[in-house]
Design a protein around this motif. Structure first.
Motif, PDB file in Angstrom:
ATOM      1  N   ILE A  48      66.112  29.527 -41.758  1.00  0.00           N
ATOM      2  CA  ILE A  48      67.451  29.021 -41.471  1.00  0.00           C
ATOM      3  C   ILE A  48      67.891  29.420 -40.064  1.00  0.00           C
ATOM      4  CG2 ILE A  48      69.891  29.305 -42.095  1.00  0.00           C
ATOM      5  CD1 ILE A  48      68.861  29.521 -45.027  1.00  0.00           C
ATOM      6  N   ARG A  49      67.569  30.644 -39.663  1.00  0.00           N
ATOM      7  CA  ARG A  49      67.957  31.101 -38.325  1.00  0.00           C
ATOM      8  C   ARG A  49      67.128  30.451 -37.228  1.00  0.00           C
ATOM      9  NH1 ARG A  49      70.498  36.433 -37.911  1.00  0.00           N
ATOM     10  NH2 ARG A  49      69.004  36.955 -36.271  1.00  0.00           N
ATOM     11  N   ARG A  50      65.946  29.977 -37.584  1.00  0.00           N
ATOM     12  CA  ARG A  50      65.032  29.424 -36.581  1.00  0.00           C
ATOM     13  C   ARG A  50      65.094  27.900 -36.490  1.00  0.00           C
ATOM     14  NH1 ARG A  50      59.667  30.350 -38.861  1.00  0.00           N
ATOM     15  NH2 ARG A  50      60.084  28.339 -39.855  1.00  0.00           N
ATOM     16  N   ASP A  51      65.228  27.235 -37.633  1.00  0.00           N
ATOM     17  CA  ASP A  51      65.045  25.788 -37.686  1.00  0.00           C
ATOM     18  C   ASP A  51      66.372  25.042 -37.667  1.00  0.00           C
ATOM     19  OD1 ASP A  51      62.335  26.341 -37.926  1.00  0.00           O
ATOM     20  OD2 ASP A  51      62.376  26.231 -40.120  1.00  0.00           O
ATOM     21  N   ALA A  52      66.299  23.759 -37.371  1.00  0.00           N
ATOM     22  CA  ALA A  52      67.481  22.897 -37.440  1.00  0.00           C
ATOM     23  C   ALA A  52      67.933  22.780 -38.890  1.00  0.00           C
ATOM     24  CB  ALA A  52      67.154  21.516 -36.884  1.00  0.00           C
ATOM     25  N   PRO A  53      69.248  22.599 -39.129  1.00  0.00           N
ATOM     26  CA  PRO A  53      69.729  22.538 -40.521  1.00  0.00           C
ATOM     27  C   PRO A  53      69.100  21.412 -41.333  1.00  0.00           C
ATOM     28  CG  PRO A  53      71.456  21.912 -38.952  1.00  0.00           C
ATOM     29  CD  PRO A  53      70.345  22.517 -38.161  1.00  0.00           C
ATOM     30  N   GLU A  54      68.705  20.333 -40.669  1.00  0.00           N
ATOM     31  CA  GLU A  54      68.066  19.224 -41.400  1.00  0.00           C
ATOM     32  C   GLU A  54      66.759  19.653 -42.060  1.00  0.00           C
ATOM     33  OE1 GLU A  54      70.375  17.306 -38.008  1.00  0.00           O
ATOM     34  OE2 GLU A  54      69.155  19.097 -38.324  1.00  0.00           O
ATOM     35  N   GLN A  55      66.172  20.752 -41.576  1.00  0.00           N
ATOM     36  CA  GLN A  55      64.912  21.232 -42.134  1.00  0.00           C
ATOM     37  C   GLN A  55      65.107  22.215 -43.286  1.00  0.00           C
ATOM     38  OE1 GLN A  55      63.398  22.175 -37.922  1.00  0.00           O
ATOM     39  NE2 GLN A  55      61.529  21.623 -39.002  1.00  0.00           N
ATOM     40  N   THR A  56      66.290  22.758 -43.427  1.00  0.00           N
ATOM     41  CA  THR A  56      66.538  23.753 -44.475  1.00  0.00           C
ATOM     42  C   THR A  56      67.599  23.318 -45.479  1.00  0.00           C
ATOM     43  OG1 THR A  56      68.111  24.904 -43.036  1.00  0.00           O
ATOM     44  CG2 THR A  56      65.830  25.693 -43.026  1.00  0.00           C
ATOM     45  N   ASN A  57      68.284  22.214 -45.208  1.00  0.00           N
ATOM     46  CA  ASN A  57      69.264  21.665 -46.150  1.00  0.00           C
ATOM     47  C   ASN A  57      68.712  20.399 -46.777  1.00  0.00           C
ATOM     48  OD1 ASN A  57      71.085  23.662 -45.417  1.00  0.00           O
ATOM     49  ND2 ASN A  57      72.180  22.372 -43.959  1.00  0.00           N
ATOM     50  N   LYS A  58      69.157  20.120 -47.981  1.00  0.00           N
ATOM     51  CA  LYS A  58      68.746  18.896 -48.668  1.00  0.00           C
ATOM     52  C   LYS A  58      69.939  18.318 -49.401  1.00  0.00           C
ATOM     53  CE  LYS A  58      65.425  17.007 -51.984  1.00  0.00           C
ATOM     54  NZ  LYS A  58      64.284  17.298 -52.890  1.00  0.00           N
ATOM     55  N   GLU A  59      70.113  16.998 -49.295  1.00  0.00           N
ATOM     56  CA  GLU A  59      71.221  16.354 -49.999  1.00  0.00           C
ATOM     57  C   GLU A  59      70.722  15.652 -51.244  1.00  0.00           C
ATOM     58  OE1 GLU A  59      71.990  12.930 -50.363  1.00  0.00           O
ATOM     59  OE2 GLU A  59      70.461  12.005 -49.105  1.00  0.00           O
ATOM     60  N   SER A  60      71.577  15.588 -52.244  1.00  0.00           N
ATOM     61  CA  SER A  60      71.258  14.856 -53.463  1.00  0.00           C
ATOM     62  C   SER A  60      72.550  14.443 -54.141  1.00  0.00           C
ATOM     63  CB  SER A  60      70.407  15.704 -54.418  1.00  0.00           C
ATOM     64  OG  SER A  60      71.084  16.883 -54.789  1.00  0.00           O
ATOM     65  N   VAL A  61      72.467  13.405 -54.941  1.00  0.00           N
ATOM     66  CA  VAL A  61      73.602  12.941 -55.731  1.00  0.00           C
ATOM     67  C   VAL A  61      73.334  13.335 -57.181  1.00  0.00           C
ATOM     68  CG1 VAL A  61      74.989  10.960 -56.430  1.00  0.00           C
ATOM     69  CG2 VAL A  61      74.004  11.033 -54.133  1.00  0.00           C
ATOM     70  N   TRP A  62      74.172  14.207 -57.715  1.00  0.00           N
ATOM     71  CA  TRP A  62      73.977  14.696 -59.074  1.00  0.00           C
ATOM     72  C   TRP A  62      74.630  13.742 -60.067  1.00  0.00           C
ATOM     73  CZ3 TRP A  62      74.959  20.725 -59.033  1.00  0.00           C
ATOM     74  CH2 TRP A  62      74.087  21.310 -58.103  1.00  0.00           C
ATOM     75  N   PRO A  63      74.043  13.599 -61.263  1.00  0.00           N
ATOM     76  CA  PRO A  63      74.620  12.694 -62.265  1.00  0.00           C
ATOM     77  C   PRO A  63      75.965  13.191 -62.756  1.00  0.00           C
ATOM     78  CG  PRO A  63      72.867  14.019 -63.227  1.00  0.00           C
ATOM     79  CD  PRO A  63      72.825  14.278 -61.755  1.00  0.00           C
ATOM     80  N   VAL A  64      76.818  12.256 -63.112  1.00  0.00           N
ATOM     81  CA  VAL A  64      78.159  12.557 -63.615  1.00  0.00           C
ATOM     82  C   VAL A  64      78.257  12.045 -65.051  1.00  0.00           C
ATOM     83  CG1 VAL A  64      80.620  12.034 -63.369  1.00  0.00           C
ATOM     84  CG2 VAL A  64      79.225  12.496 -61.332  1.00  0.00           C
ATOM     85  N   PRO A  65      78.705  12.857 -66.009  1.00  0.00           N
ATOM     86  CA  PRO A  65      78.829  12.390 -67.387  1.00  0.00           C
ATOM     87  C   PRO A  65      79.787  11.206 -67.481  1.00  0.00           C
ATOM     88  CG  PRO A  65      79.037  14.780 -67.273  1.00  0.00           C
ATOM     89  CD  PRO A  65      79.080  14.277 -65.867  1.00  0.00           C
ATOM     90  N   PRO A  66      79.486  10.227 -68.324  1.00  0.00           N
ATOM     91  CA  PRO A  66      80.391   9.082 -68.482  1.00  0.00           C
ATOM     92  C   PRO A  66      81.791   9.538 -68.880  1.00  0.00           C
ATOM     93  CG  PRO A  66      78.299   8.680 -69.594  1.00  0.00           C
ATOM     94  CD  PRO A  66      78.285  10.116 -69.172  1.00  0.00           C
ATOM     95  N   GLY A  67      82.782   9.007 -68.201  1.00  0.00           N
ATOM     96  CA  GLY A  67      84.162   9.312 -68.541  1.00  0.00           C
ATOM     97  C   GLY A  67      84.660  10.659 -68.054  1.00  0.00           C
ATOM     98  N   ALA A  68      83.858  11.371 -67.245  1.00  0.00           N
ATOM     99  CA  ALA A  68      84.289  12.697 -66.776  1.00  0.00           C
ATOM    100  C   ALA A  68      85.478  12.565 -65.836  1.00  0.00           C
ATOM    101  CB  ALA A  68      83.140  13.405 -66.072  1.00  0.00           C
ATOM    102  N   SER A  69      86.381  13.504 -65.917  1.00  0.00           N
ATOM    103  CA  SER A  69      87.554  13.512 -65.054  1.00  0.00           C
ATOM    104  C   SER A  69      87.292  14.380 -63.820  1.00  0.00           C
ATOM    105  CB  SER A  69      88.775  14.044 -65.798  1.00  0.00           C
ATOM    106  OG  SER A  69      88.608  15.420 -66.103  1.00  0.00           O
TER     107      SER A  69
END
Length: 218
Positions: A48-69
């Motif tokens: 993390i201290r050496r590399d660009a954040p794109e190399q140590t971070n990862k994005e994802s879309v987590w599932p949402v339960p139907p009808g969740a508030s």
């Protein structure tokens, strides 16, 4: 949970600009403490201290339960952070010349910010596009080692209804296997389910076991 000032966010491709507001989520767990780094934490902090954040971070879309508030989603994120010590772990600067962390601190209580973006009026394709764009933008932003959790959460909502959860995960907070477990726990908590106690060793316990193995006579 309290709302703070609005902050600009990226737009849906070819669509209107969406703005987000920051919601503060407070947590209070039953455990805390400090200890040395695990070997895995040491390795990832160096990356993390050496590399660009794109190399140590990862994005994802987590599932949402139907009808969740939206309220249930925020409550589930609080429960997730309280449940997993790794999400409540920070790495303060060490005393060396380069400030490299030499310890981990598990916070028993604290707060973290969740971004909420109003996304009413979008169809599923547009929601997915917005979610992935928010995630891609978040990957480029470094995650602070001194703050918790090292996962940034953005919720897409239509008023009180929860539509999507976007997570930007720092590898110092969770690897692929750990992230998959967090997704399962998040889904159950957002659906209002109770979970059994966590039985896996905590990061502090792992570090202690590693030191004991190194100190053992051969």
């Amino acid at each position: 949970m309290t709302a703070n000032n609005a902050a600009p966010h990226d737009a849906v491709p070819h669509g209107p600009t969406r703005t987000g507001r920051q919601v503060t989520v407070r947590f209070a767990a039953t455990t805390g403490g400090s200890g040395p780094l695990t070997r895995g934490q040491d390795d990832m902090i160096r990356c993390i201290r050496r590399d660009a954040p794109e190399q140590t971070n990862k994005e994802s879309v987590w599932p949402v339960p139907p009808g969740a508030s939206l309220a249930a989603g925020l409550h589930a994120l609080r429960g997730l952070v309280e449940r997993h010590e790794s999400l409540r772990t920070s790495f303060p600067p060490g005393f060396g010349a380069d400030g490299f962390p030499d310890s981990q601190v598990v916070h028993g209580d604290g707060r973290f910010a969740v971004t909420v973006i109003e996304a009413g009026g979008l169809d599923d394709r547009e929601l997915d596009a917005l979610a992935h764009e928010v995630g891609r933008a978040g990957v480029a932003v470094p995650v602070e080692l001194t703050s918790v959790p090292r996962i940034r959460f953005t919720l897409l909502a239509d008023g009180p209804d929860l539509l999507r959860l976007v997570a930007v995960v720092c590898h110092a907070g969770a690897d692929g296997v750990a992230t998959a477990l967090l997704v399962q726990d998040w889904y159950a908590l957002a659906a209002g389910k109770d979970l059994p106690p966590v039985t896996a060793p905590t990061p502090i316990q792992v570090a202690a076991a590693e030191r004991a193995r190194r100190a053992a006579p051969r």
